[in-house]
Write an enzyme that holds these catalytic residues in place. Structure first.
Site, PDB file in Angstrom:
ATOM      1  N   GLY A  11       0.822  -1.207   0.000  1.00 40.88           N
ATOM      2  CA  GLY A  11       0.000   0.000   0.000  1.00 40.88           C
ATOM      3  C   GLY A  11       0.855   1.256   0.000  1.00 40.88           C
ATOM      4  O   GLY A  11       1.897   1.312   0.652  1.00 40.88           O
ATOM      5  N   ARG A  72       0.864  -5.417  -5.892  1.00 36.82           N
ATOM      6  CA  ARG A  72       1.012  -6.646  -5.113  1.00 36.82           C
ATOM      7  C   ARG A  72       1.310  -7.784  -6.073  1.00 36.82           C
ATOM      8  O   ARG A  72       0.765  -7.838  -7.177  1.00 36.82           O
ATOM      9  CB  ARG A  72      -0.253  -6.915  -4.295  1.00 36.82           C
ATOM     10  CG  ARG A  72      -0.603  -5.747  -3.362  1.00 36.82           C
ATOM     11  CD  ARG A  72      -1.717  -6.090  -2.394  1.00 36.82           C
ATOM     12  NE  ARG A  72      -2.151  -4.918  -1.648  1.00 36.82           N
ATOM     13  CZ  ARG A  72      -1.549  -4.454  -0.556  1.00 36.82           C
ATOM     14  NH1 ARG A  72      -0.483  -5.081  -0.094  1.00 36.82           N
ATOM     15  NH2 ARG A  72      -2.006  -3.388   0.066  1.00 36.82           N
ATOM     16  N   ASP A 103       5.188  -4.893   6.188  1.00 40.80           N
ATOM     17  CA  ASP A 103       5.737  -6.181   6.618  1.00 40.80           C
ATOM     18  C   ASP A 103       5.809  -7.201   5.481  1.00 40.80           C
ATOM     19  O   ASP A 103       6.763  -7.976   5.397  1.00 40.80           O
ATOM     20  CB  ASP A 103       4.957  -6.742   7.806  1.00 40.80           C
ATOM     21  CG  ASP A 103       3.469  -6.866   7.537  1.00 40.80           C
ATOM     22  OD1 ASP A 103       3.008  -6.434   6.462  1.00 40.80           O
ATOM     23  OD2 ASP A 103       2.757  -7.396   8.408  1.00 40.80           O
ATOM     24  N   THR A 125       4.192   2.590   5.949  1.00 38.01           N
ATOM     25  CA  THR A 125       2.804   2.153   6.002  1.00 38.01           C
ATOM     26  C   THR A 125       2.045   3.035   6.968  1.00 38.01           C
ATOM     27  O   THR A 125       2.560   3.349   8.056  1.00 38.01           O
ATOM     28  CB  THR A 125       2.678   0.680   6.440  1.00 38.01           C
ATOM     29  OG1 THR A 125       1.308   0.397   6.773  1.00 38.01           O
ATOM     30  CG2 THR A 125       3.545   0.363   7.641  1.00 38.01           C
ATOM     31  N   ASP A 127      -0.349   2.210   8.709  1.00 33.74           N
ATOM     32  CA  ASP A 127      -0.811   1.426   9.861  1.00 33.74           C
ATOM     33  C   ASP A 127       0.153   1.478  11.040  1.00 33.74           C
ATOM     34  O   ASP A 127      -0.225   1.119  12.161  1.00 33.74           O
ATOM     35  CB  ASP A 127      -1.021  -0.034   9.465  1.00 33.74           C
ATOM     36  CG  ASP A 127      -2.221  -0.219   8.549  1.00 33.74           C
ATOM     37  OD1 ASP A 127      -3.124   0.633   8.584  1.00 33.74           O
ATOM     38  OD2 ASP A 127      -2.252  -1.211   7.800  1.00 33.74           O
ATOM     39  N   ASP A 129       2.584  -0.488  11.801  1.00 30.95           N
ATOM     40  CA  ASP A 129       2.541  -1.824  12.401  1.00 30.95           C
ATOM     41  C   ASP A 129       3.796  -2.647  12.139  1.00 30.95           C
ATOM     42  O   ASP A 129       3.729  -3.878  12.041  1.00 30.95           O
ATOM     43  CB  ASP A 129       1.312  -2.583  11.878  1.00 30.95           C
ATOM     44  CG  ASP A 129       1.338  -2.776  10.364  1.00 30.95           C
ATOM     45  OD1 ASP A 129       2.171  -2.143   9.685  1.00 30.95           O
ATOM     46  OD2 ASP A 129       0.517  -3.566   9.863  1.00 30.95           O
ATOM     47  N   ARG A 171      -6.332  -2.949   9.755  1.00 33.51           N
ATOM     48  CA  ARG A 171      -6.878  -4.306   9.766  1.00 33.51           C
ATOM     49  C   ARG A 171      -6.423  -5.090  10.989  1.00 33.51           C
ATOM     50  O   ARG A 171      -7.225  -5.726  11.668  1.00 33.51           O
ATOM     51  CB  ARG A 171      -6.469  -5.047   8.484  1.00 33.51           C
ATOM     52  CG  ARG A 171      -7.105  -6.433   8.340  1.00 33.51           C
ATOM     53  CD  ARG A 171      -6.614  -7.134   7.081  1.00 33.51           C
ATOM     54  NE  ARG A 171      -5.196  -7.423   7.138  1.00 33.51           N
ATOM     55  CZ  ARG A 171      -4.308  -7.059   6.211  1.00 33.51           C
ATOM     56  NH1 ARG A 171      -4.691  -6.384   5.157  1.00 33.51           N
ATOM     57  NH2 ARG A 171      -3.029  -7.361   6.333  1.00 33.51           N
ATOM     58  N   HIS A 249      -9.752   5.414   1.531  1.00 33.72           N
ATOM     59  CA  HIS A 249      -8.416   5.648   1.004  1.00 33.72           C
ATOM     60  C   HIS A 249      -7.969   7.099   1.062  1.00 33.72           C
ATOM     61  O   HIS A 249      -6.806   7.395   0.742  1.00 33.72           O
ATOM     62  CB  HIS A 249      -8.330   5.122  -0.435  1.00 33.72           C
ATOM     63  CG  HIS A 249      -8.247   3.628  -0.499  1.00 33.72           C
ATOM     64  ND1 HIS A 249      -9.368   2.834  -0.392  1.00 33.72           N
ATOM     65  CD2 HIS A 249      -7.196   2.787  -0.623  1.00 33.72           C
ATOM     66  CE1 HIS A 249      -9.000   1.556  -0.462  1.00 33.72           C
ATOM     67  NE2 HIS A 249      -7.691   1.511  -0.603  1.00 33.72           N
ATOM     68  N   ARG A 252      -4.732   7.531   2.867  1.00 38.32           N
ATOM     69  CA  ARG A 252      -3.425   7.145   2.329  1.00 38.32           C
ATOM     70  C   ARG A 252      -2.826   8.197   1.401  1.00 38.32           C
ATOM     71  O   ARG A 252      -1.667   8.092   1.011  1.00 38.32           O
ATOM     72  CB  ARG A 252      -3.553   5.821   1.572  1.00 38.32           C
ATOM     73  CG  ARG A 252      -3.905   4.656   2.458  1.00 38.32           C
ATOM     74  CD  ARG A 252      -3.108   3.418   2.191  1.00 38.32           C
ATOM     75  NE  ARG A 252      -3.129   2.950   0.823  1.00 38.32           N
ATOM     76  CZ  ARG A 252      -3.497   1.731   0.448  1.00 38.32           C
ATOM     77  NH1 ARG A 252      -3.949   0.882   1.352  1.00 38.32           N
ATOM     78  NH2 ARG A 252      -3.424   1.360  -0.797  1.00 38.32           N
TER      79      ARG A 252
END
Length: 319
Positions: A11, A72, A103, A125, A127, A129, A171, A249, A252
């Site tokens: 992303g 992806r 990740d 990212t 997130d 994370d 998520r 979105h 982002r």
């Protein structure tokens, strides 16, 4: 090492361009040739590789998204796909790669390192994370986008005496929801890392209403449940009407914040230095406001040691 490459994967996150710029210009400063790999690992498999110059990354530090684009790749997850990627790296004389992403991107970097091409990960990212770093590129910008939205939603919630449920990204990690909820004064925050009880949410809303509170803001991370599902639960179990805003979105995109530009520049430059040292299978990050590097692990994930304290604080301040 004479030629390295940089790619963005997964992303997009605000600040990726700043990181690409830093990698390219630091590499040229160190007298390396540097190539850009377009469309992530899938682009690598397909040979979408182009040598970059100083001017190639001019006027991008302030832009959101990624000039190298992202995609992806299911194919790269297979041994055959990774072998194709390795062949392309050898064909283009690339001896090391800086991988900018999350990740999943880091796991790809680790696989290429195992195949003999040292790779360094740069965490990007929204997130936030990635284990090993306190902050990732893009988180600060996305956080401020969410807070700005909450502030505007609160104006309407107050004017019409309504309860709003705001759904944000996240998520598996609730950093965006937790930080935005605390900074935005949300009455209730739901994140994947913490258990929630519907009766407690209802009691909090009713207590606020009982003391004259005319509006409420609930922040829910997408990994907990959709905002529409929570709205249905509150209506069914307590006859509480709510309004929903799914930010999607929009979180982002946008020009990266000053903080994201700075850490992206620091991360990108340090990644080049690590490749110059012959290091691979490592990532750069930030701990206690200092730049660090750490080994990429196969089970990369987030930690939440500090989140429980922030979560508790958010409840204490929203009584």
């Amino acid at each position: 090492m004479n030629r390295i490459a940089v790619l963005t994967s997964g992303g997009d996150a605000p600040g990726m361009n700043a990181a690409v710029r830093a990698v390219v210009r630091k590499a040229i400063f160190e007298e390396f040739e540097v190539a850009g790999i377009f469309n992530g690992y899938q682009g690598l498999i397909e040979g979408k590789v182009e040598l970059l110059q100083l001017g190639s990354v001019g006027d991008i530090i302030q832009r959101g998204g990624t000039m190298l684009r992202s995609a992806r790749s299911v194919e790269f997850r297979t041994p055959e796909g990774r072998e194709k990627a390795l062949q392309q790296l050898e064909l283009h004389g690339i001896e090391g790669v800086v991988v900018i992403g999350g990740d999943g991107s880091f796991r790809g970097a680790l696989e290429l390192t195992k195949l003999g091409i040292p790779c360094v990960g740069v965490p990007a990212t929204i997130d936030n994370d990635i284990q090993g770093t306190d902050f990732t590129i893009g988180f600060d910008t996305a956080l401020n986008t969410v807070i700005d939205s909450i502030d505007k939603i609160r104006d309407t919630a107050s004017s019409h005496e309504r309860t709003f449920i705001v759904e944000v990204m996240g998520r598996d990690a609730g950093d965006l929801a937790l930080w935005a909820g605390l900074a935005g004064g949300a009455e209730t925050i739901l994140i994947p890392e913490e258990k929630y009880e519907v009766p407690a949410i209802i009691e909090r809303l009713k207590n606020g209403s009982g003391r004259g509170k005319k509006h409420s803001i609930i922040i829910v991370a997408e990994g907990v449940m959709p905002a529409s599902e929570l709205a249905d639960i509150l209506k069914r179990e307590a006859n509480i009407d709510t309004h929903i805003s799914v930010l999607g979105h929009i979180q982002r995109g946008g020009s990266p914040s000053a903080r994201d530009r700075v850490i992206a520049s620091q991360f990108g430059a340090r990644a080049v230095e690590l490749l110059k040292e012959g290091r691979g299978g490592v990532a750069v990050g930030m701990k206690n406001n200092g730049i660090v590097e750490y080994d990429i692990k196969d089970d990369e994930g987030s930690t939440n040691d500090w989140k429980a304290e922030m979560y508790t604080l958010s409840k204490e301040l929203s009584i």
